[in-house]
Design a protein around this motif. Structure first.
Motif, PDB file in Angstrom:
ATOM      1  N   ALA A  46      62.692   5.434   2.742  1.00  0.00           N
ATOM      2  CA  ALA A  46      64.052   5.945   2.552  1.00  0.00           C
ATOM      3  C   ALA A  46      64.037   7.465   2.609  1.00  0.00           C
ATOM      4  CB  ALA A  46      64.616   5.491   1.206  1.00  0.00           C
ATOM      5  N   GLU A  47      65.180   8.028   2.892  1.00  0.00           N
ATOM      6  CA  GLU A  47      65.385   9.466   2.771  1.00  0.00           C
ATOM      7  C   GLU A  47      66.075   9.668   1.429  1.00  0.00           C
ATOM      8  OE1 GLU A  47      65.317  13.419   4.533  1.00  0.00           O
ATOM      9  OE2 GLU A  47      64.444  11.545   5.207  1.00  0.00           O
ATOM     10  N   LEU A  48      65.466  10.438   0.526  1.00  0.00           N
ATOM     11  CA  LEU A  48      66.046  10.699  -0.782  1.00  0.00           C
ATOM     12  C   LEU A  48      66.964  11.911  -0.647  1.00  0.00           C
ATOM     13  CD1 LEU A  48      62.846  10.319  -2.999  1.00  0.00           C
ATOM     14  CD2 LEU A  48      64.315   8.538  -2.033  1.00  0.00           C
ATOM     15  N   ILE A  49      68.218  11.736  -0.997  1.00  0.00           N
ATOM     16  CA  ILE A  49      69.220  12.776  -0.781  1.00  0.00           C
ATOM     17  C   ILE A  49      69.977  13.011  -2.077  1.00  0.00           C
ATOM     18  CG2 ILE A  49      71.259  13.447   0.558  1.00  0.00           C
ATOM     19  CD1 ILE A  49      70.387  11.194   2.575  1.00  0.00           C
ATOM     20  N   SER A  50      70.111  14.269  -2.483  1.00  0.00           N
ATOM     21  CA  SER A  50      70.958  14.582  -3.629  1.00  0.00           C
ATOM     22  C   SER A  50      71.883  15.732  -3.256  1.00  0.00           C
ATOM     23  CB  SER A  50      70.128  14.931  -4.866  1.00  0.00           C
ATOM     24  OG  SER A  50      69.451  16.147  -4.678  1.00  0.00           O
ATOM     25  N   ALA A  51      73.086  15.663  -3.780  1.00  0.00           N
ATOM     26  CA  ALA A  51      74.079  16.719  -3.550  1.00  0.00           C
ATOM     27  C   ALA A  51      74.645  17.130  -4.906  1.00  0.00           C
ATOM     28  CB  ALA A  51      75.196  16.216  -2.633  1.00  0.00           C
ATOM     29  N   ARG A  52      74.610  18.400  -5.196  1.00  0.00           N
ATOM     30  CA  ARG A  52      75.094  18.930  -6.469  1.00  0.00           C
ATOM     31  C   ARG A  52      76.044  20.087  -6.195  1.00  0.00           C
ATOM     32  NH1 ARG A  52      72.722  14.795  -7.422  1.00  0.00           N
ATOM     33  NH2 ARG A  52      70.950  14.533  -8.809  1.00  0.00           N
ATOM     34  N   ARG A  53      77.216  20.034  -6.838  1.00  0.00           N
ATOM     35  CA  ARG A  53      78.178  21.135  -6.699  1.00  0.00           C
ATOM     36  C   ARG A  53      77.718  22.289  -7.582  1.00  0.00           C
ATOM     37  NH1 ARG A  53      82.800  21.493  -4.306  1.00  0.00           N
ATOM     38  NH2 ARG A  53      83.178  19.268  -4.199  1.00  0.00           N
ATOM     39  N   LEU A  54      77.676  23.484  -7.004  1.00  0.00           N
ATOM     40  CA  LEU A  54      77.276  24.691  -7.711  1.00  0.00           C
ATOM     41  C   LEU A  54      78.502  25.345  -8.352  1.00  0.00           C
ATOM     42  CD1 LEU A  54      74.823  26.067  -4.997  1.00  0.00           C
ATOM     43  CD2 LEU A  54      74.265  24.798  -7.085  1.00  0.00           C
ATOM     44  N   PRO A  55      78.293  26.252  -9.300  1.00  0.00           N
ATOM     45  CA  PRO A  55      79.435  26.902  -9.958  1.00  0.00           C
ATOM     46  C   PRO A  55      80.410  27.571  -8.988  1.00  0.00           C
ATOM     47  CG  PRO A  55      77.420  27.395 -11.153  1.00  0.00           C
ATOM     48  CD  PRO A  55      77.021  26.666  -9.885  1.00  0.00           C
ATOM     49  N   ASP A  56      79.910  28.058  -7.834  1.00  0.00           N
ATOM     50  CA  ASP A  56      80.798  28.703  -6.862  1.00  0.00           C
ATOM     51  C   ASP A  56      81.478  27.683  -5.943  1.00  0.00           C
ATOM     52  OD1 ASP A  56      78.796  27.870  -5.166  1.00  0.00           O
ATOM     53  OD2 ASP A  56      78.308  29.859  -4.402  1.00  0.00           O
ATOM     54  N   ARG A  57      81.363  26.391  -6.270  1.00  0.00           N
ATOM     55  CA  ARG A  57      81.983  25.264  -5.556  1.00  0.00           C
ATOM     56  C   ARG A  57      81.243  24.880  -4.272  1.00  0.00           C
ATOM     57  NH1 ARG A  57      85.287  22.568  -8.197  1.00  0.00           N
ATOM     58  NH2 ARG A  57      86.451  21.795  -6.443  1.00  0.00           N
ATOM     59  N   ALA A  58      80.198  25.626  -3.905  1.00  0.00           N
ATOM     60  CA  ALA A  58      79.367  25.218  -2.770  1.00  0.00           C
ATOM     61  C   ALA A  58      78.572  23.984  -3.191  1.00  0.00           C
ATOM     62  CB  ALA A  58      78.420  26.348  -2.378  1.00  0.00           C
ATOM     63  N   VAL A  59      78.054  23.256  -2.222  1.00  0.00           N
ATOM     64  CA  VAL A  59      77.275  22.059  -2.512  1.00  0.00           C
ATOM     65  C   VAL A  59      75.825  22.290  -2.112  1.00  0.00           C
ATOM     66  CG1 VAL A  59      76.974  19.603  -2.001  1.00  0.00           C
ATOM     67  CG2 VAL A  59      79.279  20.564  -2.195  1.00  0.00           C
ATOM     68  N   GLN A  60      74.933  22.074  -3.051  1.00  0.00           N
ATOM     69  CA  GLN A  60      73.501  22.194  -2.795  1.00  0.00           C
ATOM     70  C   GLN A  60      72.980  20.801  -2.432  1.00  0.00           C
ATOM     71  OE1 GLN A  60      71.082  22.829  -6.265  1.00  0.00           O
ATOM     72  NE2 GLN A  60      69.558  23.962  -5.087  1.00  0.00           N
ATOM     73  N   VAL A  61      72.362  20.678  -1.268  1.00  0.00           N
ATOM     74  CA  VAL A  61      71.843  19.393  -0.807  1.00  0.00           C
ATOM     75  C   VAL A  61      70.323  19.463  -0.744  1.00  0.00           C
ATOM     76  CG1 VAL A  61      71.793  17.722   1.092  1.00  0.00           C
ATOM     77  CG2 VAL A  61      73.924  18.903   0.526  1.00  0.00           C
ATOM     78  N   TYR A  62      69.683  18.438  -1.258  1.00  0.00           N
ATOM     79  CA  TYR A  62      68.232  18.328  -1.196  1.00  0.00           C
ATOM     80  C   TYR A  62      67.885  16.998  -0.539  1.00  0.00           C
ATOM     81  CZ  TYR A  62      63.360  17.813  -2.442  1.00  0.00           C
ATOM     82  OH  TYR A  62      62.013  17.626  -2.370  1.00  0.00           O
ATOM     83  N   ARG A  63      66.910  17.021   0.362  1.00  0.00           N
ATOM     84  CA  ARG A  63      66.476  15.813   1.071  1.00  0.00           C
ATOM     85  C   ARG A  63      64.967  15.799   1.147  1.00  0.00           C
ATOM     86  NH1 ARG A  63      70.482  14.668   5.928  1.00  0.00           N
ATOM     87  NH2 ARG A  63      68.914  13.096   6.259  1.00  0.00           N
ATOM     88  N   GLU A  64      64.411  14.606   1.073  1.00  0.00           N
ATOM     89  CA  GLU A  64      62.987  14.452   1.334  1.00  0.00           C
ATOM     90  C   GLU A  64      62.701  12.998   1.663  1.00  0.00           C
ATOM     91  OE1 GLU A  64      59.768  14.183  -1.799  1.00  0.00           O
ATOM     92  OE2 GLU A  64      61.401  14.934  -3.051  1.00  0.00           O
ATOM     93  N   PRO A  65      61.650  12.759   2.454  1.00  0.00           N
ATOM     94  CA  PRO A  65      61.265  11.378   2.719  1.00  0.00           C
ATOM     95  C   PRO A  65      60.747  10.749   1.433  1.00  0.00           C
ATOM     96  CG  PRO A  65      59.713  12.907   3.724  1.00  0.00           C
ATOM     97  CD  PRO A  65      60.810  13.728   3.124  1.00  0.00           C
TER      98      PRO A  65
END
Length: 164
Positions: free
Chosen positions: A98-117
């Motif tokens: 699987a590809e592990l994916i997380s998305a977190r909204r930052l205080p400035d409303r941007a979205v931080q995305v992290y992915r890894e196999p």
């Protein structure tokens, strides 16, 4: 809300399914079940995805990344290495790449995305120590278990970091 998904890849860039999960976050907390249901409904409403409802298994789902730590340039283990280690330690397993994916909204409303196999493993609770040892050997800072019957998601993290 924080959103985590496991994209079933089967070793290719194509994803045949997404498994949305509640993932505890020190910074963002753990999303409520109703929020997760709402997110899944909104994703399916986009027209490209179809919801199959909640997944209920008697076993625990364990998600383990294959990249050592979070540095994008760090060593990445192969799914075959993971599968071999699980079979060696447990003798049997059920899981998928699987590809592990997380998305977190930052205080400035941007979205931080992290992915890894990564690898998803359906296991009995008594297998957790062996899977934790594999996660440690693979340089994971944390891994997550999902128990749908108990409606519980748990993130396990190292108490100390290995020196690089």
């Amino acid at each position: 809300m924080p959103l985590t998904a496991y994209a079933r890849t089967g070793g290719s860039d194509f994803s045949s399914s997404l498994l949305l999960v509640r993932d505890p976050s020190v910074t963002h907390g753990t999303p409520a079940l109703a929020d997760c249901e709402r997110a899944a409904t909104q994703l399916a409403a986009g027209g490209n995805w179809h919801s199959q409802g909640q997944m209920v298994r008697s076993a625990v789902l364990v998600a383990i990344g294959l990249r050592e730590g979070y540095n994008p340039g760090a060593r990445v283990r192969t799914f075959a290495e993971f599968e071999q280690r699980v079979l060696h330690n447990l003798g049997v397993w059920s899981g998928m790449s699987a590809e592990l994916i997380s998305a977190r909204r930052l205080p400035d409303r941007a979205v931080q995305v992290y992915r890894e196999p990564g690898a998803l493993t359906f296991a009995d609770w008594e297998h957790l120590p062996a899977l934790a040892a594999i996660a440690d050997d693979f340089g994971q800072d944390r891994f997550v278990t999902h128990d749908w019957l108990a409606h519980r998601t748990t993130a396990y993290s190292r108490t100390t970091r290995k020196d690089a």
